[in-house]
Design a protein around this motif. Structure first.
Motif, PDB file in Angstrom:
ATOM      1  N   GLU A   1      -2.055   6.520  -3.673  1.00 16.93           N
ATOM      2  CA  GLU A   1      -3.444   6.229  -3.664  1.00 16.93           C
ATOM      3  C   GLU A   1      -3.820   7.680  -3.579  1.00 16.93           C
ATOM      4  O   GLU A   1      -4.820   7.892  -4.123  1.00 16.93           O
TER       5      GLU A   1
ATOM      6  N   SER B   1      -8.877   2.258   3.465  1.00 19.59           N
ATOM      7  CA  SER B   1      -9.668   1.635   2.633  1.00 19.59           C
ATOM      8  C   SER B   1      -8.792   0.551   1.698  1.00 19.59           C
ATOM      9  O   SER B   1      -9.568  -0.569   1.349  1.00 19.59           O
ATOM     10  N   SER B   2      -7.951   1.077   1.399  1.00 16.76           N
ATOM     11  CA  SER B   2      -6.865   0.116   0.613  1.00 16.76           C
ATOM     12  C   SER B   2      -6.711  -1.104   1.042  1.00 16.76           C
ATOM     13  O   SER B   2      -6.350  -2.137   0.576  1.00 16.76           O
TER      14      SER B   2
ATOM     15  N   TYR C   1     -14.564   0.797  -0.019  1.00 14.63           N
ATOM     16  CA  TYR C   1     -14.101   2.252   0.077  1.00 14.63           C
ATOM     17  C   TYR C   1     -14.754   2.769   1.224  1.00 14.63           C
ATOM     18  O   TYR C   1     -15.937   2.570   1.463  1.00 14.63           O
TER      19      TYR C   1
ATOM     20  N   ILE D   1       0.869  -1.304   0.188  1.00 17.66           N
ATOM     21  CA  ILE D   1      -0.084  -0.021   0.142  1.00 17.66           C
ATOM     22  C   ILE D   1       1.000   1.238   0.212  1.00 17.66           C
ATOM     23  O   ILE D   1       1.658   1.345   0.954  1.00 17.66           O
TER      24      ILE D   1
ATOM     25  N   ARG E   1      -9.759  -3.671   2.058  1.00 14.32           N
ATOM     26  CA  ARG E   1     -10.329  -4.543   0.818  1.00 14.32           C
ATOM     27  C   ARG E   1      -9.554  -5.982   0.694  1.00 14.32           C
ATOM     28  O   ARG E   1     -10.306  -6.989   0.182  1.00 14.32           O
TER      29      ARG E   1
ATOM     30  N   THR F   1      -5.677   5.349   2.779  1.00 14.59           N
ATOM     31  CA  THR F   1      -4.813   4.106   3.176  1.00 14.59           C
ATOM     32  C   THR F   1      -5.763   2.865   3.835  1.00 14.59           C
ATOM     33  O   THR F   1      -5.399   1.757   3.562  1.00 14.59           O
TER      34      THR F   1
END
Length: 465
Positions: A129, A362-363, A377, A124, A366, A360
């Motif tokens: 992002e 959200s990334s 999201y 990440i 998932r 971050t």
């Protein structure tokens, strides 16, 4: 499921809180006794003090029985070594690391992260992002947020309802499809006076609301017009801050939108020289303080259609944005790390706020969700998420029309993708197994929503993303 989170800063503690709320066994490691104690006392997690990449620390944290390690300390090197140790010594199945330094992210070095090198399943990069998120917002200027879902077939839009320009103000949400039959959208979440909620049919749109809607890309202009927005894509953009976010964003714009006239202000002399060399003819780079009136005048801020403030200092970003608005700039996009600042910014006239920690989180989330969930999201850290998931055979969601399936309060389906075609659903829509389901889910309904879609107790994704 057992997860070790390395780093108890804003991102690490928020991730730990979310996972603990889903009845996952979480241990948080941090060098700071205060941070570790706060995590231990504030959430239903185990907080411990130690260096996150040391083998004895990971062993005490339960690495031998852990299913996943999430390394989000402030050090790229600690994050990478923690993943290596977790894999080589303890066989931890999934390893996620936050990596910031651009040199580690060059495509030519991707082989470094193979299992026989530095075994990291998911990297990440917050700066990349964030830059991508801002670039998406610039492509949809009337929206304060825009996220592509289902491979770009569906878009999530965040739209301000301003008093002077919102034709749908006063309408009930259940009446919007009939009043706006050519638009094709579902309003899935409302932010009102600092509170977020999933709207019911009898709720009304109010001036001052921030409305999240799900629609198809072809309908975006019609949806924006229905909410009173007809802004043009900016051709003159001024960036404040030439750090990693600013440089990544400038490079993206130079590649994806060469028609944009781009200027950038950077406070540090050496960094300004470096950015100028990297961008070449793609941008005009000015050295100076963005809070200095003479520097802003030299940058011709009054003629800029959008100013994007992305320095490493929240206060600089906020005040640079306010000065730009005062000078006549039509729109500002402002990066803000401190969550406590964000509710005040719309009152100050700031159009779009970007939160690196939310992006971050959200990334990372998932890659932790049920195996049927493909994308996540975070709308707000205290509210919920938009999820993209595959409806499973035998799940409650496919048993009856949406009106009758008994979705938990706090869940609302915004779109389906079936055989490549987008369906904007209503109460009579019947979900079929294999459909991609785009839904907003509040955190108190997340576990029930995953079980409704999957038809079985939730389990983490098993394959690398």
């Amino acid at each position: 499921m057992r997860v070790i989170v390395c780093g108890a800063g804003q991102v690490g503690s928020t991730i730990a809180r979310h996972l603990a709320g889903e009845r996952i066994d979480v241990t948080v490691i941090d060098n700071s006794p205060e941070q570790a104690r706060r995590a231990d006392e504030s959430y239903d997690v185990r907080g411990m003090v130690g260096h996150a990449s040391h083998p004895e620390v990971l062993e005490r944290a339960g690495a031998r029985d852990a299913d996943m390690l999430i390394a989000v300390t402030r050090s790229d090197e600690v994050n990478m070594v923690a993943c290596q140790v977790a894999y080589s010594l303890f066989g931890v199945k999934r390893r996620i690391a936050r990596v910031r330094h651009a040199g580690y992210l060059e495509p030519i070095w991707r082989g470094l992260y193979a299992d026989n090198q530095l075994p990291i399943d998911v990297i990440i990069s917050p700066e990349v992002e964030v830059a991508r998120g801002i670039a998406r917002r610039l492509r949809t200027p009337g929206a304060f947020d825009m996220v592509p879902l289902a491979g770009g077939r569906v878009q999530l839009l965040g739209i301000h309802c301003t008093e002077a320009t919102c034709p749908v103000a006063g309408m009930r949400f259940r009446d919007l499809p009939d009043r706006l039959p050519d638009c094709g959208f579902v309003a899935v979440a409302i932010l009102r006076e600092g509170r977020a909620f999933v709207p019911r049919g009898e709720d009304q749109v109010r001036c001052g609301d921030d409305v999240y809607v799900v629609t198809e890309p072809a309908a975006v202009d019609r949806v924006m017009a229905a909410f009173g927005h007809a802004e043009r894509i900016a051709r003159r953009v001024l960036l404040v801050g030439g750090g990693n976010v600013g440089l990544h964003l400038a490079q993206m714009l130079a590649t994806e939108a060469p028609q944009v006239m781009l200027k950038l202000i950077e406070h540090g002399r050496e960094r300004a020289d470096y950015v100028a060399r990297e961008l070449g003819a793609g941008a005009v780079v000015l050295h100076g303080d963005a809070l200095d009136a003479e520097v802003l005048e030299e940058a011709n801020v009054a003629a800029a259609e959008t100013v994007v403030a992305v320095t490493n200092d929240d206060e600089t970003n906020i005040f640079a944005s306010l000065l730009a608005k005062r000078a006549g700039c039509g729109r500002v996009v402002t990066l803000v790390n401190k969550a406590s600042y964000q509710p005040m910014l719309p009152w100050m006239g700031i159009d779009t706020v970007v939160s690196p920690s939310a992006i971050t989180i959200s990334s990372i989330l998932r890659h932790v969700r049920h195996r049927a969930v493909a994308a996540v999201y975070t709308l707000r850290e205290d509210f919920g998420e938009v999820i993209e998931a595959e409806a499973q055979k035998g799940s409650p969601l496919v048993a009856a029309p949406l009106r009758s399936v008994g979705m938990p309060a706090g869940m609302l389906v915004g779109a389906l993708v079936r055989a490549g075609e987008v369906i904007i659903p209503n109460g009579e829509t019947l979900v079929q197994p294999g459909d991609r389901v785009i839904a907003v889910v509040s955190y108190n309904a997340l576990h029930a929503a995953e079980e409704m879609i999957a038809g079985e107790p939730s389990a983490p994704a098993a394959s690398p993303a």
